[in-house]
Design a protein around this motif. Structure first.
Motif, PDB file in Angstrom:
ATOM      1  N   ASP A   6       0.794  -1.217   0.000  1.00 30.43           N
ATOM      2  CA  ASP A   6       0.000   0.000   0.000  1.00 30.43           C
ATOM      3  C   ASP A   6       0.827   1.268   0.000  1.00 30.43           C
ATOM      4  N   GLU A   7       2.073   1.164   0.502  1.00 29.48           N
ATOM      5  CA  GLU A   7       2.925   2.357   0.517  1.00 29.48           C
ATOM      6  C   GLU A   7       3.229   2.839  -0.896  1.00 29.48           C
ATOM      7  N   ARG A   8       3.275   1.875  -1.839  1.00 28.05           N
ATOM      8  CA  ARG A   8       3.603   2.246  -3.223  1.00 28.05           C
ATOM      9  C   ARG A   8       2.367   2.590  -4.035  1.00 28.05           C
ATOM     10  N   ARG A   9       1.211   2.415  -3.419  1.00 24.62           N
ATOM     11  CA  ARG A   9      -0.022   2.642  -4.161  1.00 24.62           C
ATOM     12  C   ARG A   9      -0.286   4.150  -4.306  1.00 24.62           C
ATOM     13  N   PRO A  10      -0.522   4.647  -5.552  1.00 21.70           N
ATOM     14  CA  PRO A  10      -0.808   6.074  -5.692  1.00 21.70           C
ATOM     15  C   PRO A  10      -2.117   6.435  -4.987  1.00 21.70           C
ATOM     16  N   ASP A  11      -2.197   7.637  -4.497  1.00 22.53           N
ATOM     17  CA  ASP A  11      -3.364   8.084  -3.752  1.00 22.53           C
ATOM     18  C   ASP A  11      -4.459   8.505  -4.731  1.00 22.53           C
ATOM     19  N   LEU A  12      -5.508   7.665  -4.850  1.00 20.61           N
ATOM     20  CA  LEU A  12      -6.544   7.919  -5.838  1.00 20.61           C
ATOM     21  C   LEU A  12      -7.448   9.088  -5.447  1.00 20.61           C
ATOM     22  N   ARG A  13      -7.304   9.552  -4.203  1.00 19.81           N
ATOM     23  CA  ARG A  13      -8.116  10.728  -3.835  1.00 19.81           C
ATOM     24  C   ARG A  13      -7.543  11.984  -4.463  1.00 19.81           C
ATOM     25  N   ARG A  14      -6.271  11.917  -4.832  1.00 17.81           N
ATOM     26  CA  ARG A  14      -5.667  13.069  -5.513  1.00 17.81           C
ATOM     27  C   ARG A  14      -6.060  13.017  -6.974  1.00 17.81           C
ATOM     28  N   MET A  15      -6.580  14.098  -7.467  1.00 14.24           N
ATOM     29  CA  MET A  15      -7.039  14.067  -8.854  1.00 14.24           C
ATOM     30  C   MET A  15      -6.180  14.961  -9.729  1.00 14.24           C
ATOM     31  N   ASP A  16      -4.858  14.902  -9.494  1.00 17.72           N
ATOM     32  CA  ASP A  16      -3.980  15.772 -10.270  1.00 17.72           C
ATOM     33  C   ASP A  16      -4.110  15.473 -11.763  1.00 17.72           C
ATOM     34  N   MET A  17      -4.342  16.510 -12.526  1.00 20.33           N
ATOM     35  CA  MET A  17      -4.430  16.322 -13.973  1.00 20.33           C
ATOM     36  C   MET A  17      -3.020  16.318 -14.559  1.00 20.33           C
ATOM     37  N   ARG A  18      -2.863  15.614 -15.646  1.00 21.15           N
ATOM     38  CA  ARG A  18      -1.601  15.638 -16.385  1.00 21.15           C
ATOM     39  C   ARG A  18      -1.925  16.078 -17.811  1.00 21.15           C
ATOM     40  N   TYR A  19      -0.907  16.548 -18.501  1.00 23.19           N
ATOM     41  CA  TYR A  19      -1.126  17.136 -19.829  1.00 23.19           C
ATOM     42  C   TYR A  19      -0.204  16.474 -20.852  1.00 23.19           C
ATOM     43  N   GLY A  26       2.355  22.236 -30.510  1.00 20.72           N
ATOM     44  CA  GLY A  26       2.818  22.721 -29.207  1.00 20.72           C
ATOM     45  C   GLY A  26       1.698  22.818 -28.197  1.00 20.72           C
ATOM     46  N   LEU A  27       0.472  22.504 -28.603  1.00 23.79           N
ATOM     47  CA  LEU A  27      -0.675  22.629 -27.699  1.00 23.79           C
ATOM     48  C   LEU A  27      -0.712  21.458 -26.721  1.00 23.79           C
ATOM     49  N   LYS A 163      -9.877  31.974 -37.294  1.00 25.77           N
ATOM     50  CA  LYS A 163     -11.132  31.401 -36.789  1.00 25.77           C
ATOM     51  C   LYS A 163     -10.934  29.998 -36.223  1.00 25.77           C
ATOM     52  N   VAL A 164      -9.848  29.366 -36.593  1.00 20.97           N
ATOM     53  CA  VAL A 164      -9.524  28.007 -36.136  1.00 20.97           C
ATOM     54  C   VAL A 164      -8.037  27.989 -35.775  1.00 20.97           C
ATOM     55  N   MET A 165      -7.711  27.267 -34.700  1.00 18.72           N
ATOM     56  CA  MET A 165      -6.295  27.183 -34.314  1.00 18.72           C
ATOM     57  C   MET A 165      -5.617  25.930 -34.893  1.00 18.72           C
ATOM     58  N   TYR A 166      -6.275  24.788 -34.735  1.00 16.11           N
ATOM     59  CA  TYR A 166      -5.730  23.517 -35.249  1.00 16.11           C
ATOM     60  C   TYR A 166      -6.868  22.752 -35.914  1.00 16.11           C
ATOM     61  N   TYR A 215       2.279   8.273 -36.634  1.00 11.95           N
ATOM     62  CA  TYR A 215       2.661   9.007 -35.421  1.00 11.95           C
ATOM     63  C   TYR A 215       4.017   9.686 -35.590  1.00 11.95           C
ATOM     64  N   ASP A 216       4.980   8.949 -36.113  1.00 15.10           N
ATOM     65  CA  ASP A 216       6.317   9.535 -36.209  1.00 15.10           C
ATOM     66  C   ASP A 216       6.549  10.286 -37.515  1.00 15.10           C
ATOM     67  N   THR A 217       5.756   9.979 -38.536  1.00 19.47           N
ATOM     68  CA  THR A 217       5.972  10.668 -39.815  1.00 19.47           C
ATOM     69  C   THR A 217       5.270  12.034 -39.825  1.00 19.47           C
ATOM     70  N   VAL A 218       3.944  12.050 -39.592  1.00 19.42           N
ATOM     71  CA  VAL A 218       3.245  13.347 -39.639  1.00 19.42           C
ATOM     72  C   VAL A 218       2.951  13.882 -38.246  1.00 19.42           C
ATOM     73  N   GLY A 219       3.356  13.155 -37.200  1.00 15.42           N
ATOM     74  CA  GLY A 219       3.173  13.653 -35.829  1.00 15.42           C
ATOM     75  C   GLY A 219       1.722  13.690 -35.406  1.00 15.42           C
ATOM     76  N   LEU A 220       0.968  12.653 -35.787  1.00 14.51           N
ATOM     77  CA  LEU A 220      -0.472  12.633 -35.501  1.00 14.51           C
ATOM     78  C   LEU A 220      -0.768  12.575 -34.000  1.00 14.51           C
ATOM     79  N   GLY A 221      -1.661  13.434 -33.540  1.00 15.02           N
ATOM     80  CA  GLY A 221      -2.188  13.349 -32.180  1.00 15.02           C
ATOM     81  C   GLY A 221      -3.559  12.693 -32.223  1.00 15.02           C
TER      82      GLY A 221
END
Ligand code: NDP
Length: 343
Positions: A6-19, A26-27, A163-166, A215-221
Protein backbone atom coordinates in the motif's frame (compact mmCIF):
# COMPACT_ATOMS: atom_id res chain seq x y z
CA UNK A 1 -4.45 -8.88 -4.99
CA UNK A 2 -1.85 -7.66 -7.48
CA UNK A 3 -0.84 -4.56 -5.57
CA UNK A 4 0.09 -5.74 -2.10
CA UNK A 5 2.27 -2.89 -1.01
CA UNK A 6 0.00 0.00 0.00
CA UNK A 7 2.93 2.36 0.52
CA UNK A 8 3.60 2.25 -3.22
CA UNK A 9 -0.02 2.64 -4.16
CA UNK A 10 -0.81 6.07 -5.69
CA UNK A 11 -3.36 8.08 -3.75
CA UNK A 12 -6.54 7.92 -5.84
CA UNK A 13 -8.12 10.73 -3.84
CA UNK A 14 -5.67 13.07 -5.51
CA UNK A 15 -7.04 14.07 -8.85
CA UNK A 16 -3.98 15.77 -10.27
CA UNK A 17 -4.43 16.32 -13.97
CA UNK A 18 -1.60 15.64 -16.39
CA UNK A 19 -1.13 17.14 -19.83
CA UNK A 20 0.10 15.78 -23.16
CA UNK A 21 1.11 17.44 -26.39
CA UNK A 22 -1.46 17.19 -29.12
CA UNK A 23 0.68 15.22 -31.55
CA UNK A 24 3.58 17.24 -32.84
CA UNK A 25 1.81 20.54 -32.13
CA UNK A 26 2.82 22.72 -29.21
CA UNK A 27 -0.68 22.63 -27.70
CA UNK A 28 -1.00 20.70 -24.45
CA UNK A 29 -4.33 19.10 -23.68
CA UNK A 30 -5.40 17.48 -20.44
CA UNK A 31 -5.14 13.68 -20.44
CA UNK A 32 -8.88 13.58 -19.81
CA UNK A 33 -11.32 15.84 -21.61
CA UNK A 34 -15.11 16.18 -21.61
CA UNK A 35 -17.44 15.52 -24.52
CA UNK A 36 -21.08 16.32 -25.09
CA UNK A 37 -22.44 13.71 -27.55
CA UNK A 38 -25.91 12.43 -26.56
CA UNK A 39 -25.72 14.30 -23.26
CA UNK A 40 -25.68 18.11 -23.73
CA UNK A 41 -29.00 19.37 -25.09
CA UNK A 42 -30.39 15.82 -25.17
CA UNK A 43 -30.23 13.29 -22.32
CA UNK A 44 -29.15 15.59 -19.47
CA UNK A 45 -30.41 18.94 -18.18
CA UNK A 46 -28.48 22.13 -18.79
CA UNK A 47 -27.86 22.34 -15.03
CA UNK A 48 -26.16 18.94 -15.10
CA UNK A 49 -24.13 20.00 -18.15
CA UNK A 50 -22.97 23.06 -16.21
CA UNK A 51 -22.09 21.01 -13.11
CA UNK A 52 -20.10 18.58 -15.30
CA UNK A 53 -18.13 21.34 -17.00
CA UNK A 54 -17.41 23.04 -13.70
CA UNK A 55 -16.24 19.79 -12.10
CA UNK A 56 -14.10 19.08 -15.15
CA UNK A 57 -12.49 22.51 -15.25
CA UNK A 58 -11.90 22.60 -11.51
CA UNK A 59 -10.00 19.32 -11.86
CA UNK A 60 -7.73 20.52 -14.63
CA UNK A 61 -9.65 19.38 -17.71
CA UNK A 62 -8.91 21.97 -20.39
CA UNK A 63 -10.60 20.50 -23.47
CA UNK A 64 -14.34 20.41 -24.18
CA UNK A 65 -15.44 18.51 -27.28
CA UNK A 66 -18.44 19.32 -29.46
CA UNK A 67 -19.81 19.03 -33.01
CA UNK A 68 -22.37 20.72 -35.24
CA UNK A 69 -24.43 17.51 -35.37
CA UNK A 70 -24.66 16.97 -31.59
CA UNK A 71 -28.34 17.57 -30.76
CA UNK A 72 -28.42 19.45 -34.06
CA UNK A 73 -26.50 22.44 -32.80
CA UNK A 74 -28.13 22.48 -29.36
CA UNK A 75 -25.11 20.88 -27.67
CA UNK A 76 -22.95 23.79 -28.87
CA UNK A 77 -25.55 26.33 -27.71
CA UNK A 78 -25.65 24.78 -24.21
CA UNK A 79 -21.84 24.64 -23.99
CA UNK A 80 -21.54 28.21 -25.28
CA UNK A 81 -23.92 29.54 -22.62
CA UNK A 82 -22.00 27.71 -19.88
CA UNK A 83 -18.60 28.94 -21.11
CA UNK A 84 -19.95 32.48 -21.16
CA UNK A 85 -21.48 32.21 -17.71
CA UNK A 86 -18.36 30.69 -16.14
CA UNK A 87 -16.13 33.51 -17.37
CA UNK A 88 -13.08 31.26 -17.30
CA UNK A 89 -10.20 33.07 -19.00
CA UNK A 90 -10.25 32.19 -22.71
CA UNK A 91 -6.60 31.18 -22.61
CA UNK A 92 -7.31 28.42 -20.06
CA UNK A 93 -9.54 26.13 -22.14
CA UNK A 94 -9.79 24.52 -25.55
CA UNK A 95 -13.07 23.99 -27.35
CA UNK A 96 -13.77 22.03 -30.51
CA UNK A 97 -16.42 21.60 -33.13
CA UNK A 98 -16.76 19.14 -35.99
CA UNK A 99 -18.10 19.57 -39.47
CA UNK A 100 -19.58 17.08 -41.93
CA UNK A 101 -22.99 15.84 -40.83
CA UNK A 102 -24.64 19.29 -40.74
CA UNK A 103 -26.67 20.73 -37.89
CA UNK A 104 -29.96 19.23 -39.00
CA UNK A 105 -30.37 20.13 -42.67
CA UNK A 106 -29.58 17.31 -45.05
CA UNK A 107 -29.39 19.14 -48.41
CA UNK A 108 -26.11 18.64 -50.28
CA UNK A 109 -25.14 22.26 -49.54
CA UNK A 110 -25.71 21.71 -45.79
CA UNK A 111 -23.43 18.72 -45.24
CA UNK A 112 -19.98 17.51 -46.25
CA UNK A 113 -16.51 18.94 -46.43
CA UNK A 114 -16.80 21.26 -49.43
CA UNK A 115 -15.66 24.85 -48.98
CA UNK A 116 -19.18 26.27 -48.69
CA UNK A 117 -20.33 24.00 -45.89
CA UNK A 118 -17.05 24.01 -43.95
CA UNK A 119 -16.95 27.84 -43.96
CA UNK A 120 -20.64 28.23 -43.07
CA UNK A 121 -20.53 25.51 -40.43
CA UNK A 122 -17.51 27.14 -38.81
CA UNK A 123 -19.30 30.50 -38.60
CA UNK A 124 -22.41 28.81 -37.16
CA UNK A 125 -20.34 26.92 -34.57
CA UNK A 126 -18.60 30.16 -33.53
CA UNK A 127 -22.03 31.77 -33.03
CA UNK A 128 -23.49 28.86 -31.08
CA UNK A 129 -20.42 28.47 -28.88
CA UNK A 130 -20.13 32.27 -28.51
CA UNK A 131 -16.40 32.24 -29.19
CA UNK A 132 -14.18 34.08 -31.64
CA UNK A 133 -12.19 31.03 -32.60
CA UNK A 134 -12.43 27.25 -32.42
CA UNK A 135 -9.29 25.78 -30.90
CA UNK A 136 -9.78 22.45 -32.65
CA UNK A 137 -11.89 21.88 -35.75
CA UNK A 138 -12.47 18.33 -36.96
CA UNK A 139 -13.68 16.93 -40.27
CA UNK A 140 -16.14 14.54 -38.63
CA UNK A 141 -15.95 11.92 -41.41
CA UNK A 142 -14.23 11.72 -44.82
CA UNK A 143 -16.33 13.15 -47.66
CA UNK A 144 -16.15 11.05 -50.82
CA UNK A 145 -17.82 13.89 -52.76
CA UNK A 146 -15.18 16.55 -52.04
CA UNK A 147 -11.53 16.42 -53.14
CA UNK A 148 -9.29 16.30 -50.07
CA UNK A 149 -7.33 19.25 -51.50
CA UNK A 150 -10.44 21.47 -51.32
CA UNK A 151 -10.90 20.66 -47.64
CA UNK A 152 -7.22 21.19 -46.83
CA UNK A 153 -7.24 24.62 -48.53
CA UNK A 154 -10.44 25.57 -46.66
CA UNK A 155 -9.09 24.55 -43.27
CA UNK A 156 -5.85 26.39 -43.98
CA UNK A 157 -7.85 29.52 -44.88
CA UNK A 158 -9.83 29.31 -41.62
CA UNK A 159 -6.58 29.10 -39.69
CA UNK A 160 -5.16 32.08 -41.60
CA UNK A 161 -8.34 34.01 -40.76
CA UNK A 162 -7.84 33.28 -37.05
CA UNK A 163 -11.13 31.40 -36.79
CA UNK A 164 -9.52 28.01 -36.14
CA UNK A 165 -6.30 27.18 -34.31
CA UNK A 166 -5.73 23.52 -35.25
CA UNK A 167 -7.62 21.23 -37.58
CA UNK A 168 -7.99 17.49 -37.70
CA UNK A 169 -10.06 14.55 -38.79
CA UNK A 170 -12.34 11.97 -37.24
CA UNK A 171 -12.66 8.37 -38.39
CA UNK A 172 -10.60 9.04 -41.50
CA UNK A 173 -8.42 6.25 -42.85
CA UNK A 174 -4.64 6.45 -42.55
CA UNK A 175 -4.53 6.77 -46.33
CA UNK A 176 -6.85 9.78 -46.33
CA UNK A 177 -4.87 11.47 -43.56
CA UNK A 178 -1.63 10.85 -45.44
CA UNK A 179 -3.19 12.35 -48.58
CA UNK A 180 -4.22 15.48 -46.67
CA UNK A 181 -0.64 15.84 -45.48
CA UNK A 182 0.73 15.33 -48.98
CA UNK A 183 -1.51 18.15 -50.29
CA UNK A 184 -0.52 20.39 -47.39
CA UNK A 185 3.16 19.76 -47.96
CA UNK A 186 2.93 20.33 -51.69
CA UNK A 187 1.23 23.73 -51.28
CA UNK A 188 2.86 24.80 -47.99
CA UNK A 189 -0.46 24.65 -46.15
CA UNK A 190 -1.17 23.66 -42.56
CA UNK A 191 -2.08 19.98 -42.43
CA UNK A 192 -4.26 18.10 -39.95
CA UNK A 193 -2.76 17.77 -36.48
CA UNK A 194 -5.11 15.36 -34.79
CA UNK A 195 -7.52 12.52 -35.49
CA UNK A 196 -10.51 11.57 -33.35
CA UNK A 197 -10.95 7.79 -33.52
CA UNK A 198 -12.87 5.44 -31.30
CA UNK A 199 -10.51 3.69 -28.89
CA UNK A 200 -11.32 1.40 -25.99
CA UNK A 201 -10.75 -2.18 -24.84
CA UNK A 202 -13.10 -3.36 -27.61
CA UNK A 203 -11.94 -1.06 -30.46
CA UNK A 204 -8.22 -0.91 -30.97
CA UNK A 205 -7.61 -1.25 -34.68
CA UNK A 206 -7.23 2.32 -35.86
CA UNK A 207 -5.13 3.62 -32.99
CA UNK A 208 -2.89 0.60 -32.49
CA UNK A 209 -2.51 -0.68 -36.03
CA UNK A 210 -3.77 1.48 -38.85
CA UNK A 211 -2.33 4.79 -37.63
CA UNK A 212 0.99 3.33 -36.49
CA UNK A 213 2.94 4.70 -39.50
CA UNK A 214 1.54 8.22 -38.96
CA UNK A 215 2.66 9.01 -35.42
CA UNK A 216 6.32 9.53 -36.21
CA UNK A 217 5.97 10.67 -39.81
CA UNK A 218 3.25 13.35 -39.64
CA UNK A 219 3.17 13.65 -35.83
CA UNK A 220 -0.47 12.63 -35.50
CA UNK A 221 -2.19 13.35 -32.18
CA UNK A 222 -5.33 11.49 -31.10
CA UNK A 223 -8.36 12.68 -29.13
CA UNK A 224 -10.02 9.34 -28.58
CA UNK A 225 -13.76 8.78 -28.15
CA UNK A 226 -16.05 6.36 -26.29
CA UNK A 227 -13.41 5.04 -23.86
CA UNK A 228 -16.18 3.06 -22.13
CA UNK A 229 -17.91 1.86 -25.32
CA UNK A 230 -20.94 3.99 -24.43
CA UNK A 231 -20.91 2.73 -20.84
CA UNK A 232 -20.62 -1.01 -21.50
CA UNK A 233 -17.13 -0.91 -19.98
CA UNK A 234 -18.51 0.66 -16.81
CA UNK A 235 -19.61 -2.87 -15.92
CA UNK A 236 -23.10 -1.76 -14.87
CA UNK A 237 -24.98 -3.31 -17.78
CA UNK A 238 -26.73 -6.61 -18.27
CA UNK A 239 -28.22 -7.67 -21.60
CA UNK A 240 -31.41 -5.95 -20.53
CA UNK A 241 -29.41 -2.73 -20.09
CA UNK A 242 -29.63 -0.19 -17.32
CA UNK A 243 -33.00 1.58 -17.42
CA UNK A 244 -31.47 4.97 -16.64
CA UNK A 245 -28.71 4.77 -19.24
CA UNK A 246 -28.30 5.93 -22.83
CA UNK A 247 -28.39 2.31 -23.95
CA UNK A 248 -32.07 2.24 -22.94
CA UNK A 249 -32.97 5.68 -24.25
CA UNK A 250 -35.67 5.99 -26.92
CA UNK A 251 -34.26 6.06 -30.45
CA UNK A 252 -30.87 4.64 -29.44
CA UNK A 253 -31.66 0.95 -30.06
CA UNK A 254 -29.00 0.97 -32.80
CA UNK A 255 -26.37 1.93 -30.23
CA UNK A 256 -27.48 -0.74 -27.75
CA UNK A 257 -27.44 -3.38 -30.46
CA UNK A 258 -23.95 -2.33 -31.53
CA UNK A 259 -22.36 -2.01 -28.09
CA UNK A 260 -24.19 -4.42 -25.77
CA UNK A 261 -23.62 -8.04 -26.73
CA UNK A 262 -23.41 -11.22 -24.71
CA UNK A 263 -19.81 -11.83 -25.82
CA UNK A 264 -18.78 -8.38 -24.63
CA UNK A 265 -20.49 -8.78 -21.28
CA UNK A 266 -18.47 -11.95 -20.73
CA UNK A 267 -15.25 -10.02 -21.38
CA UNK A 268 -16.47 -7.25 -19.08
CA UNK A 269 -16.76 -9.79 -16.24
CA UNK A 270 -13.19 -10.96 -16.84
CA UNK A 271 -11.89 -7.38 -17.00
CA UNK A 272 -13.80 -6.55 -13.83
CA UNK A 273 -11.92 -9.30 -12.00
CA UNK A 274 -8.58 -7.80 -13.05
CA UNK A 275 -9.72 -4.31 -12.02
CA UNK A 276 -10.91 -5.64 -8.67
CA UNK A 277 -7.47 -7.11 -8.09
CA UNK A 278 -6.18 -3.54 -8.21
CA UNK A 279 -9.08 -2.30 -6.12
CA UNK A 280 -10.24 -0.14 -9.02
CA UNK A 281 -13.77 0.35 -10.33
CA UNK A 282 -14.00 -1.01 -13.90
CA UNK A 283 -14.67 2.38 -15.57
CA UNK A 284 -11.56 3.86 -13.94
CA UNK A 285 -9.55 0.82 -15.01
CA UNK A 286 -10.85 0.94 -18.60
CA UNK A 287 -10.07 4.66 -18.97
CA UNK A 288 -6.64 4.20 -17.36
CA UNK A 289 -5.98 1.43 -19.92
CA UNK A 290 -6.56 3.95 -22.74
CA UNK A 291 -4.15 6.38 -21.07
CA UNK A 292 -1.41 3.75 -21.01
CA UNK A 293 -1.11 4.20 -24.77
CA UNK A 294 1.32 7.09 -25.32
CA UNK A 295 -0.20 7.70 -28.76
CA UNK A 296 -3.38 8.87 -27.05
CA UNK A 297 -3.22 12.64 -26.55
CA UNK A 298 -6.47 12.90 -24.60
CA UNK A 299 -9.32 10.57 -23.63
CA UNK A 300 -12.66 12.27 -24.20
CA UNK A 301 -14.99 11.30 -21.38
CA UNK A 302 -18.76 11.21 -21.58
CA UNK A 303 -20.82 11.48 -18.42
CA UNK A 304 -24.48 11.84 -17.58
CA UNK A 305 -23.89 12.48 -13.86
CA UNK A 306 -21.25 14.32 -11.85
CA UNK A 307 -20.69 11.17 -9.78
CA UNK A 308 -19.56 9.38 -12.96
CA UNK A 309 -17.11 12.13 -13.86
CA UNK A 310 -15.81 12.28 -10.31
CA UNK A 311 -15.09 8.56 -10.48
CA UNK A 312 -13.57 8.66 -13.97
CA UNK A 313 -11.16 11.47 -13.05
CA UNK A 314 -9.30 8.96 -10.88
CA UNK A 315 -8.02 7.29 -14.05
CA UNK A 316 -5.15 9.78 -14.34
CA UNK A 317 -3.54 8.55 -11.13
CA UNK A 318 -4.79 4.97 -11.58
CA UNK A 319 -2.82 4.50 -14.82
CA UNK A 320 0.29 4.10 -12.65
CA UNK A 321 -1.20 0.85 -11.28
CA UNK A 322 -1.42 -0.79 -14.69
CA UNK A 323 1.93 -2.55 -14.68
CA UNK A 324 3.22 -4.55 -17.67
CA UNK A 325 2.00 -7.65 -15.82
CA UNK A 326 -1.52 -6.22 -15.57
CA UNK A 327 -1.47 -5.10 -19.20
CA UNK A 328 -0.43 -8.63 -20.24
CA UNK A 329 -3.38 -10.12 -18.35
CA UNK A 330 -5.71 -7.66 -20.08
CA UNK A 331 -4.23 -8.64 -23.42
CA UNK A 332 -5.13 -12.27 -22.74
CA UNK A 333 -8.76 -11.28 -22.17
CA UNK A 334 -9.11 -9.02 -25.18
CA UNK A 335 -6.79 -10.91 -27.54
CA UNK A 336 -8.23 -10.77 -31.03
CA UNK A 337 -10.81 -8.22 -29.85
CA UNK A 338 -11.42 -5.80 -32.66
CA UNK A 339 -8.07 -5.07 -34.10
CA UNK A 340 -10.18 -4.54 -37.16
CA UNK A 341 -11.35 -1.01 -37.81
CA UNK A 342 -14.68 0.50 -36.88
CA UNK A 343 -17.11 1.63 -39.52
P1 NDP B 1 -18.04 6.70 -23.07
O1 NDP B 1 -17.81 5.50 -23.88
O2 NDP B 1 -17.13 6.92 -21.93
O3 NDP B 1 -19.55 6.68 -22.58
C1 NDP B 1 -20.00 7.65 -21.68
C2 NDP B 1 -21.26 7.15 -20.99
O4 NDP B 1 -20.98 5.99 -20.20
C3 NDP B 1 -21.79 8.19 -20.04
O5 NDP B 1 -22.54 9.19 -20.67
C4 NDP B 1 -22.60 7.30 -19.12
O6 NDP B 1 -23.81 6.95 -19.79
C5 NDP B 1 -21.69 6.08 -18.98
N1 NDP B 1 -20.69 6.24 -17.90
C6 NDP B 1 -19.58 7.04 -17.91
N2 NDP B 1 -18.89 6.93 -16.77
C7 NDP B 1 -19.55 6.04 -16.00
C8 NDP B 1 -19.32 5.52 -14.72
N3 NDP B 1 -18.26 5.90 -14.00
N4 NDP B 1 -20.21 4.62 -14.22
C9 NDP B 1 -21.27 4.22 -14.95
N5 NDP B 1 -21.55 4.69 -16.19
C10 NDP B 1 -20.70 5.59 -16.72
O7 NDP B 1 -17.91 8.03 -23.95
P2 NDP B 1 -18.89 8.65 -25.08
O8 NDP B 1 -19.43 7.60 -25.97
O9 NDP B 1 -19.84 9.55 -24.41
O10 NDP B 1 -17.85 9.49 -25.90
C11 NDP B 1 -17.14 10.56 -25.26
C12 NDP B 1 -17.10 11.75 -26.19
O11 NDP B 1 -16.39 11.41 -27.38
C13 NDP B 1 -18.45 12.27 -26.70
O12 NDP B 1 -19.12 13.07 -25.76
C14 NDP B 1 -18.02 13.05 -27.90
O13 NDP B 1 -17.53 14.32 -27.52
C15 NDP B 1 -16.90 12.19 -28.46
N6 NDP B 1 -17.39 11.28 -29.53
C16 NDP B 1 -16.92 11.50 -30.81
C17 NDP B 1 -17.34 10.72 -31.84
C18 NDP B 1 -16.79 11.00 -33.21
O14 NDP B 1 -17.30 10.42 -34.19
N7 NDP B 1 -15.80 11.84 -33.35
C19 NDP B 1 -18.33 9.64 -31.67
C20 NDP B 1 -18.75 9.47 -30.30
C21 NDP B 1 -18.27 10.26 -29.28
P3 NDP B 1 -25.18 6.54 -19.05
O15 NDP B 1 -25.21 7.23 -17.72
O16 NDP B 1 -26.22 6.98 -19.99
O17 NDP B 1 -25.10 5.05 -18.91
Amino acid sequence: MIVGNDERRPDLRRMDMRYRRLGSSGLQVSELSLGSWLTFGKLITDDTAEALMKLAYDNGINFFDNAEIYSRGESERVMGRILKKMEWPRDTWVVSSKVFFGAGGKLPTQVGLHRKHVMEACHDALDRLQVEHLDLYFCHRPDPNTPIAETVWTMHSLIMQGKVMYWGTSEWSAKEIAEAHAVAEQHHLIGPVMEQPQYNLFHRGKVEKEFAPLYDTVGLGTTIWSPLASGVLSGKHSLEGDASSRLRAAGLDWLRERELTEARLKKVDELKAIAMGLDLPLPVFAIAWCLKNPRVSTVILGASKTTQLEENLKAVVAQDLLTPEVMARVEEVIAGESLTTWS
